[in-house]
Design a protein around this motif. Structure first.
Motif, short mmCIF file in Angstrom:
data_model
loop_
_atom_site.label_atom_id
_atom_site.label_comp_id
_atom_site.label_asym_id
_atom_site.label_seq_id
_atom_site.Cartn_x
_atom_site.Cartn_y
_atom_site.Cartn_z
N SER A 1 6.65 68.40 -42.55
CA SER A 1 6.43 68.31 -43.99
C SER A 1 7.46 67.45 -44.70
CB SER A 1 6.46 69.71 -44.60
OG SER A 1 7.76 70.27 -44.46
N LYS A 2 8.57 67.14 -44.03
CA LYS A 2 9.69 66.41 -44.64
C LYS A 2 10.29 67.17 -45.82
CE LYS A 2 7.48 62.02 -43.39
NZ LYS A 2 6.96 60.74 -43.89
N LEU A 3 10.06 68.47 -45.86
CA LEU A 3 10.52 69.29 -46.98
C LEU A 3 12.04 69.36 -47.04
CD1 LEU A 3 9.77 71.33 -49.26
CD2 LEU A 3 9.98 73.12 -47.54
N TYR A 4 12.68 69.41 -45.89
CA TYR A 4 14.13 69.53 -45.86
C TYR A 4 14.69 68.67 -44.72
CZ TYR A 4 13.19 72.69 -41.95
OH TYR A 4 12.75 73.22 -40.76
N THR A 5 15.98 68.43 -44.78
CA THR A 5 16.71 67.76 -43.71
C THR A 5 17.63 68.80 -43.09
OG1 THR A 5 16.68 65.64 -44.88
CG2 THR A 5 18.35 65.92 -43.15
N PRO A 6 17.60 68.98 -41.78
CA PRO A 6 18.50 69.97 -41.17
C PRO A 6 19.95 69.55 -41.36
CG PRO A 6 17.45 68.64 -39.48
CD PRO A 6 16.78 68.28 -40.77
N PHE A 7 20.82 70.55 -41.55
CA PHE A 7 22.25 70.29 -41.80
C PHE A 7 23.08 70.62 -40.56
CE2 PHE A 7 26.30 71.92 -43.90
CZ PHE A 7 26.87 70.66 -43.99
N THR A 8 23.05 71.87 -40.13
CA THR A 8 23.75 72.27 -38.90
C THR A 8 22.91 73.31 -38.18
OG1 THR A 8 24.98 74.00 -40.11
CG2 THR A 8 26.08 71.88 -39.81
N LEU A 9 23.29 73.63 -36.93
CA LEU A 9 22.59 74.64 -36.15
C LEU A 9 23.42 75.91 -36.12
CD1 LEU A 9 21.34 72.47 -33.16
CD2 LEU A 9 20.13 73.08 -35.26
#
Length: 373
Positions: free
Chosen positions: A155-163
């Motif tokens: 969806s491109k709703l968010y960009t992952p930051f960390t795991l």
């Protein structure tokens, strides 16, 4: 069960990301107050004004911008502060940082939908962001090619930051050697009644992820998961904390023997020399990304996107691994010394779609369990 220990190291006061920083700025991150981290700011829409030869977090020329960006963030201040400071100095953008809990800030985004006052949501579990998808603008970071595709939403709703692996933390001065909980099920032992730190999932996004993980581990579709949760709540003995920070602090300060928390939060206490240990539960846990999203209708859209590109870039991600033991989402990131490889951590079959679709229902049912309804 995987137990983890690392030797205590000295905490670096000056972080590697900030070597190029010059000057100082007042920062109230973590206080819940608005922070003009770089001084006064304008309200104009961000515009590109020039490029120079300095290097940004992604390893390309920094674009000099103007104006400001308003960031809503549930992250701890010690994570936000160096990132915000360096972003300001590299780009010229002034940052206003609003800190608070994930749920609190998401409700604020919803309430401001007709006149958005924020530009970026920085942090928080992706299920929570998904539950508020109507209030975010799809965005594809220029760092996409360097990010692990397993954590990129279609969806491109968010960009992952960390795991963020979810773990059990325990205090070695309150838990005898050999008696450490090895599993989620071990938390039901009567000897731990009233001695377990767990945050309210309605207020803490990481606690909600932990709740969803336990439901999944014991059976989210056949009521066995909720049977486990009912027993766990009984063993909490009505002690439900208001924030995730209270969990790891409570264990480190010996207020609680055991806590359900984030790997990176527990590791910082281990690294600092606190008498605490970490367990990856034998039934399996979840390794989930927290996310960054552009708020729909942002008044500083270019700056919002530039900040996400910056936070997903190589410099910031390297800082997070070195200083905060947060696992990078980048495919070009090295391993963190002393940490078990992600592939060695047993995980549950965590259904992100189910978690997002049922977030409200799960929280409501948990509240009923707590109140005995």
């Amino acid at each position: 069960m995987i137990k983890f220990r690392i030797a205590a190291l000295s905490i670096m006061v000056v972080m590697s990301l900030m070597l190029s920083a010059c000057g100082t700025s007042s920062n109230n991150a973590g206080t819940g107050k608005t922070n003009n981290a770089g001084g006064s700011s304008t309200t104009s829409e961000a515009t590109a004004t020039a490029t120079d030869s300095s290097t940004n977090a992604g390893g390309t020329d920094t674009v000099k911008l103007s104006g400001k960006v308003v960031i809503y963030s549930p992250n701890n201040a010690d994570i936000n502060n160096p990132i915000v400071k360096e972003f300001q100095e590299r780009t010229g953008v002034q940052v206003e940082l609003i800190a608070g809990g994930t749920g609190e800030l998401l409700k604020r985004v919803e309430a401001e939908k007709d006149n958005p006052l924020g530009d970026v949501f920085f942090g928080g579990d992706t299920a929570s962001l998904g539950a508020y998808s109507d209030y975010f603008e799809p965005f594809e970071t220029k760092e996409k090619a360097n990010l692990n595709p397993a954590y990129l939403p279609a969806s491109k709703l968010y960009t992952p930051f960390t795991l963020l692996p979810m773990v059990i933390m325990y205090n070695k001065e309150l838990v005898a050697a050999g008696e450490e909980p090895a599993s989620w099920k071990d938390l039901l032992d009567p000897k731990w009644k009233g001695k377990i730190a767990f945050a309210d999932p309605g207020k803490s996004s990481s606690s909600f992820t932990q709740l969803a993980t336990m439901l999944t581990a014991f059976g989210k579709d056949d009521e066995k998961g909720w049977e486990f949760v009912q027993k766990l709540v009984a063993n909490l003995d009505s002690k439900l904390l208001s924030s995730s920070g209270s969990v790891y602090k409570g264990v480190a300060d010996k207020e609680f023997a055991i806590g359900i928390t984030l790997e990176e939060a527990a590791l910082r206490y281990v690294e600092g020399g606190a008498p605490v240990g970490i367990v990856y539960p034998s039934e399996g846990t979840v390794v989930t990304p927290d996310g960054m999203a552009v708020i729909k209708g942002s008044k500083n859209m270019d700056n919002a996107k530039a900040f996400i590109d910056f936070a997903a870039g190589q410099d910031v991600q390297a800082l997070l691994q070195k200083e905060f033991f947060r696992r990078s989402v980048r495919t070009d990131a090295g391993a963190i010394s002393g940490l078990p490889d992600i592939s060695s951590i047993k995980t549950v079959d965590y259904d992100y779609g189910w978690v997002t679709a049922n977030k409200t229902a799960i929280n409501e049912r948990f509240a009923k369990v707590v109140t005995g309804q």
